[in-house]
Motif scaffolding. Structure first.
Motif, mmCIF file in Angstrom:
data_model
loop_
_atom_site.group_PDB
_atom_site.id
_atom_site.type_symbol
_atom_site.label_atom_id
_atom_site.label_comp_id
_atom_site.label_asym_id
_atom_site.label_seq_id
_atom_site.Cartn_x
_atom_site.Cartn_y
_atom_site.Cartn_z
ATOM 1 N N SER A 130 1.142 -1.234 0.104
ATOM 2 C CA SER A 130 -0.094 -0.196 -0.050
ATOM 3 C C SER A 130 1.090 1.365 0.077
ATOM 4 O O SER A 130 1.207 2.190 -0.415
ATOM 5 N N VAL A 131 1.650 1.484 0.760
ATOM 6 C CA VAL A 131 3.082 2.084 0.830
ATOM 7 C C VAL A 131 3.443 2.287 -0.660
ATOM 8 O O VAL A 131 3.633 3.807 -0.994
ATOM 9 N N ILE A 132 3.683 1.467 -1.303
ATOM 10 C CA ILE A 132 4.688 1.770 -2.324
ATOM 11 C C ILE A 132 3.669 1.974 -3.774
ATOM 12 O O ILE A 132 4.271 3.321 -4.120
ATOM 13 N N LEU A 133 2.213 1.547 -3.314
ATOM 14 C CA LEU A 133 1.839 2.011 -4.244
ATOM 15 C C LEU A 133 0.881 3.388 -4.316
ATOM 16 O O LEU A 133 0.510 4.244 -5.658
ATOM 17 N N PHE A 134 0.915 4.158 -3.149
ATOM 18 C CA PHE A 134 0.785 5.664 -2.492
ATOM 19 C C PHE A 134 1.655 6.023 -2.891
ATOM 20 O O PHE A 134 1.054 6.763 -3.931
ATOM 21 N N LEU A 135 3.098 6.003 -2.942
ATOM 22 C CA LEU A 135 4.076 6.758 -3.379
ATOM 23 C C LEU A 135 4.395 6.881 -4.976
ATOM 24 O O LEU A 135 4.565 7.918 -5.216
ATOM 25 N N TYR A 136 4.221 5.142 -5.243
ATOM 26 C CA TYR A 136 3.725 5.861 -6.737
ATOM 27 C C TYR A 136 2.933 6.195 -7.517
ATOM 28 O O TYR A 136 3.092 7.457 -7.925
ATOM 29 N N SER A 137 1.517 6.516 -7.050
ATOM 30 C CA SER A 137 0.766 7.343 -7.601
ATOM 31 C C SER A 137 0.835 8.634 -7.605
ATOM 32 O O SER A 137 0.508 9.813 -8.045
ATOM 33 N N LEU A 138 1.492 9.295 -5.973
ATOM 34 C CA LEU A 138 1.415 10.294 -5.833
ATOM 35 C C LEU A 138 3.213 10.562 -7.072
ATOM 36 O O LEU A 138 2.413 11.809 -7.325
#
Length: 159
Positions: A130-138
């Motif tokens: 979840s953290v990785i996907l959040f940072l990627y989308s940001l």
């Protein structure tokens, strides 16, 4: 009734007081055994007073039925080793929420293991992903914003 019968009855009561007293009492014992399963709708909202059924290994008739307590607990004392199934049907404002948990009971009639929900088994992996996907989308959003600003500046320049 004769005096002889009364004396005989009194003599029997004196010789066997436990037999005559036990017919009119309630006995109890507190055991430090058993299995407890707690059910929640959310981390802080217990499935209070939800109906449940508990099935022992290879049983078709429930070992126990009832309702969870106000804290969402179901407790039972298994009488044999094997796979036990606890099924709870909790009702909320959003409808019925059924849940089934399997508990492995060992030879000493204690919990050997139980099947955890997928999220509980892999919570760390889910949180990391979840953290990785959040940072990627940001990162994608910031790049898109930069590209849009560059495109709008180049489109507004006269040729």
């Amino acid at each position: 009734m004769s005096a002889r019968s009364i004396i005989l009855a009194l003599l029997l009561c004196l010789l066997f007081p436990a037999a005559t007293a036990s017919a009119h009492g309630m006995h109890y014992r507190v055991d430090e055994k058993g299995v407890s399963v707690r059910f929640f709708y959310t981390q802080t909202d217990p499935a209070s007073y939800s109906t449940y059924e508990i099935f022992g290994p290879d049983e078709t008739i429930p070992h126990k039925t009832g309702r969870t307590d106000k804290n969402g607990f179901v407790s039972f004392l298994p009488d044999k080793a094997g796979t036990w199934t606890v099924s709870v049907a909790g009702e909320s404002d959003h409808g019925l929420h059924p849940k089934t948990v399997t508990v492995e009971i060992g030879e000493g009639l204690f919990v050997d293991s139980y099947k955890k929900p997928l999220v509980a088994e892999y919570l760390t992996a889910f949180m990391g992903l979840s953290v990785i996907l959040f940072l990627y989308s940001l990162w994608v959003q910031l790049r898109r914003k930069d590209n849009n600003q560059r495109d709008s500046k180049s489109a507004s320049k006269p040729l």
